[in-house]
Design an enzyme around this catalytic site. Structure first.
Site, PDB file in Angstrom:
ATOM      1  CG  HIS A  14      -0.496   0.332   2.492  1.00 23.83           C
ATOM      2  ND1 HIS A  14      -0.161  -0.613   3.435  1.00 23.83           N
ATOM      3  CD2 HIS A  14      -0.246   1.525   3.067  1.00 23.83           C
ATOM      4  CE1 HIS A  14       0.254  -0.007   4.530  1.00 23.83           C
ATOM      5  NE2 HIS A  14       0.224   1.302   4.326  1.00 23.83           N
ATOM      6  CG  ASP A  70      -0.275  -3.929   2.552  1.00 26.85           C
ATOM      7  OD1 ASP A  70       0.296  -3.438   1.560  1.00 26.85           O
ATOM      8  OD2 ASP A  70      -0.540  -3.276   3.584  1.00 26.85           O
ATOM      9  CB  SER A 126       2.732   1.709   6.370  1.00 28.42           C
ATOM     10  OG  SER A 126       1.475   1.770   6.950  1.00 28.42           O
TER      11      SER A 126
HETATM   12  C1  4AZ Z   1      -1.022   3.633   8.581  1.00 31.12           C
HETATM   13  O1  4AZ Z   1      -1.871   4.469   8.271  1.00 31.12           O
HETATM   14  C2  4AZ Z   1      -1.286   2.750   9.740  1.00 31.12           C
HETATM   15  N1  4AZ Z   1      -2.414   0.814  14.184  1.00 31.12           N
HETATM   16  C3  4AZ Z   1      -0.358   1.776  10.079  1.00 31.12           C
HETATM   17  C4  4AZ Z   1      -0.629   0.940  11.156  1.00 31.12           C
HETATM   18  C5  4AZ Z   1      -1.789   1.079  11.857  1.00 31.12           C
HETATM   19  C6  4AZ Z   1      -2.705   2.028  11.540  1.00 31.12           C
HETATM   20  C7  4AZ Z   1      -2.449   2.888  10.474  1.00 31.12           C
HETATM   21  C8  4AZ Z   1      -2.052   0.147  13.022  1.00 31.12           C
HETATM   22  O2  4AZ Z   1       0.033   3.558   7.940  1.00 31.12           O
END
Ligand code: 4AZ
Length: 783
Positions: free
Chosen positions: A586, A634, A730
């Site tokens: 993503h 992902d 992420s």
């Molecule tokens: C994000 O937006 C994201 N709490 C990554 C991890 C989590 C929530 C959002 C998990 O990249």
């Protein structure tokens, strides 16, 4: 060519004139003084009469000798310089630049005679177009170099009018060739039309000729070819290859009006770098229009694949500007009739799969914007329709659009997505109306769906899934097919045998006697886990980490990477080898984000911006089944442009990839790390690398929290929610330490979650163990 030669000889003629001028000065001035040489010499020592000496100085005196000698030297220099100049200008090489182009004349009706080169009709069009193109270029900045235009073909097309194909030739000194560009030459032609556009149509007047501006294509010849196919039973070959230099090919394919083109690719050789330099692009037009791309290939392939146009035109471009090994294409194209995809199917009473439906032009990739309808009817009101999708699934459509097909089934909307297994969808109605719309902008992978009837009353048989509408008849649990959306039917399927402290335990819980089986070079476990990840990080100084999300220690997470997009931290990633990183798909979703050029990878970094090693990203490989609606699959691989140096191995270390099918245990403690936001509400990342200890959470519990949790996902967090990943983390690692050998395993990749740090909403991670063969496909060097 003749014209080229005659013009080339005109320059030396000009030069000859100037040489004659110079020589004529020599002839006039020098001989007038030469007779002075013959004057009798005076006897030495005899005094000259004073009067005589003041009256007339002897001509052959020292001063005159100097002047004469200077003039002689000057003339010699002029002659030498002129000869040199003549030699240089004569030997200077000239290059001919050929361009191939086409445009559509809108107000002339196509006649079959236009195809015959000797016909009056063809000659008339050819003469007019040549005159027009002559006028355009002889009044342009390139007028000095313009030679001629030659009309090669006049054809029909589905839009009406005439499609005129022509050559343009320019001749210029080799040294000046670099000023020439395809875009400049094309712009001159296009600008000449643009100026006369009226009424907002794309048709303008080119020196009085009604030309569609959108149809103008002009390309450097390279390996460009134009093919006209008028036999629907023939295969027209398309082959080109080179082992050095460059390839910039444009194959324009035109079929008879009313038909379509099917291009079948047998093999493509190019440098795999996410289309930064090398690409094969198939356009649904004769122009390289971005919005008309049918498909883009960025890596070599030997898999047979075919694509169908939506019109009688197709453009195939092959770009390989720096050939290192071999670049080229082996393909063929055919003329095929348009297919309707509408069907009424009467399904029989037997409750099994009895027939197949498929996407248009199966097994070719289906073209964009297609629409198919199928009406199914069963013989009894107690029988419904079962659909078995091959490597595909449909889920209820959310607020977003569908990327891989919209399905309307009895007035309910679903989105399709590709996956690595089959799924079954049942409609509990004897009459089923299905419509498929190809939502994709591009051609998409072919679809095959088996259908059959099933007993609606048997729908109440307890399925193996808690939260899904999909299941497969027959053995549901542990049959190797994931039928449930959440993969529950395939969980806890490994049989275990008794283990003691004297046995070696494989990752799939099978035990055997050999105790030091780990990394001894012999595969002992059936899943190969005893020999998995033998070259990744064992060491880490992370034993004294602060629990609860805090600053990490410098160097504690040597596989942690910060990915910067246009200079700003955007996502995390993990080092898995000298040149490959693993991250989340993503992070690269979208046109700009999927291009590797704006990305840089920062390795061996603790404080943001102070990396020990930075490399541009050469290639991004997003998993082909990544689903941007559900975040399923992902995962993405990134290839660095520069492998990190061995000298940094104290600061940069790869993390181990888990063995395929690795079982994880709920309650196991792992660590999530990153420079992401420290609070859900914040909007900036942390300057110092953060770490938080989290627990792996039972899959069933996670499913009951979130609903759709596929077998490619796993959840981790703490019930209080206080420790979690957030925006910016992420793609980063969920690292778990293996007890058996102390190695760090990349168990998860930060993927998604409901907010950050909310109680009862753990973070959702990509389950890396599901992707081991996929990773090995791209990174074979990984042990
Ligand atoms: C994000 O937006 C994201 N709490 C990554 C991890 C989590 C929530 C959002 C998990 O990249």
């Amino acid at each position: 060519m003749d014209k080229e030669n005659s013009d080339a000889s005109s320059k030396p003629a000009d030069l000859k004139v100037s040489i004659v001028c110079v020589i004529s000065i020599q002839v006039v001035s020098v001989p007038g003084r030469l007779p002075g040489r013959r004057l009798p010499r005076k006897p030495i020592g005899k005094a000259r009469p004073k009067k005589q000496s003041t009256k007339r100085a002897p001509f052959w005196n020292f001063q005159n000798k100097i002047i004469l000698f200077t003039v002689f030297l000057f003339i010699l220099a002029v002659i030498a310089w002129t000869l040199l100049w003549l030699y240089i200008s004569k030997t200077e090489s000239k290059d001919a630049f050929y361009f191939v182009g086409m445009f559509r004349i809108t107000d002339v009706e196509f006649l079959p005679e236009h195809r015959q080169k000797e016909s009056r009709e063809f000659l008339s069009v050819a003469r007019t177009v040549q005159q027009v193109v002559n006028l355009v270029y002889t009044t342009s900045a390139f007028s000095k170099f313009y030679k001629q235009a030659v009309v090669a073909d006049v054809s029909s097309n589905n839009k009406g009018g005439l499609l005129v194909h022509f050559w343009i030739v320019f001749v210029m000194p080799h040294a000046k060739g670099s000023i020439f560009c395809e875009d400049c030459v094309a712009a001159i032609l296009k600008d000449s039309i643009q100026t006369s556009i009226i009424n907002r149509t794309s048709v303008g007047s080119l020196q009085g000729l009604a030309v569609d501006l959108d149809s103008v294509v002009l390309n450097d010849k390279g390996c460009s070819q134009y093919f006209y196919a008028d036999h629907s039973s023939l295969r027209y070959p398309l082959e080109v290859s080179a082992t050095s230099g460059q390839l910039m090919c444009h194959f324009k394919l035109v079929a008879i009006v009313g038909y379509l083109i099917r291009l079948t690719i047998e093999s493509v050789q190019l440098e795999a770098d996410s289309c930064v330099t090398d690409s094969l692009t198939i356009y649904d037009a004769l122009l390289p229009i971005r919005s008309m791309v049918l498909y883009r290939l960025c890596e070599p392939t030997r898999a047979l694949m075919s694509f169908v146009s939506t019109n009688n035109l197709m453009l195939v471009t092959l770009k390989s500007p720096y050939i290192r090994r071999l670049s080229g294409i082996r393909a063929y194209f055919e003329v095929i009739p348009e297919q309707k995809c509408e069907n009424t199917v009467l399904v029989r009473e037997i409750t099994s799969f009895e027939g197949k439906i498929s996407s248009p032009y199966y097994p070719s990739y289906y073209p964009p914007k297609c629409k198919c309808t199928w009406k199914f009817q069963t013989p009894l009101s107690t029988l419904g329709i079962a659909l078995k999708f091959h490597n595909y699934a449909i889920t209820k459509k959310g607020a977003k659009g569908c990327e891989h097909g919209w399905w309307e089934i009895n007035e309910h909307m679903y989105c399709g997505s590709y996956m690595d297994h089959q799924t079954i969808f049942r409609v509990p109605s004897p009459l089923v109306h299905i419509q498929l719309r190809c939502s994709s902008r591009f051609s998409d992978k072919p679809l095959l769906v088996e259908y059959g009837s099933y007993n609606i009353s048997q729908l109440t048989i307890k399925p193996a899934c808690d939260v899904t509408h999909f299941w497969q008849p027959g053995p549901l649990v542990c049959d190797g097919f994931q039928d449930c959306e959440n993969g529950q039917d395939e969980h806890n399927c490994t049989q275990s045998i008794p283990c003691t402290n004297k046995t070696f335990k494989c990752d799939n819980d099978i035990c055997f006697k050999k105790q030091n089986a780990r990394c001894d070079g012999i595969v002992d476990c059936p899943d190969g886990s005893d020999e998995d990840s033998c070259s990744c990080s064992r060491t880490s100084s992370s034993l004294h980490r602060i629990v609860g999300g805090a600053d990490s220690q410098e160097g504690a997470w040597p596989w942690q990477v910060s990915l910067h997009f246009v200079g700003s931290a955007y996502c995390g990633a993990s080092v898995i080898s000298r040149e490959w990183l693993l991250s989340a798909a993503h992070c690269f979703h979208g046109n700009r984000l999927s291009d590797p050029t704006p990305w840089t990878a920062h390795l061996g970094m603790y404080v943001q911006g102070n990396a020990k090693f930075v490399s541009p990203v050469r290639r991004i490989v997003v998993h082909e089944y990544y689903n941007s609606q559900t975040f399923d699959y992902d995962i993405a691989l990134l290839q660095l442009s520069i492998a990190w140096p061995e000298t940094l191995k104290q600061l940069i270390q790869p993390i181990c990839i888990p063995p395929a099918g690795q079982k994880v245990h709920s309650g196991e403690k792992c660590w999530v790390t990153g420079w992401g936001q420290r609070h859900e509400a914040g909007n900036k990342g942390s300057p110092v690398l953060q770490q938080a200890e989290v627990e792996l959470i039972d899959q069933t519990l996670c499913v009951s929290t979130y609903g759709i949790i596929t077998s490619r996902m796993l959840c981790a967090g703490v019930i209080s929610g206080k420790r979690d990943a957030c925006k910016g983390d992420s793609g980063g690692p969920l690292s778990c330490r293996r007890k058996s050998d102390g190695k760090w395993i990349l168990t998860g990749i930060v993927s998604w979650g409901h907010g950050c740090g909310r109680p009862n909403f753990p973070g959702v991670y990509t389950r890396v163990s599901k992707f081991v063969p996929w990773i090995h496909k791209y990174v074979p060097s990984l042990l």
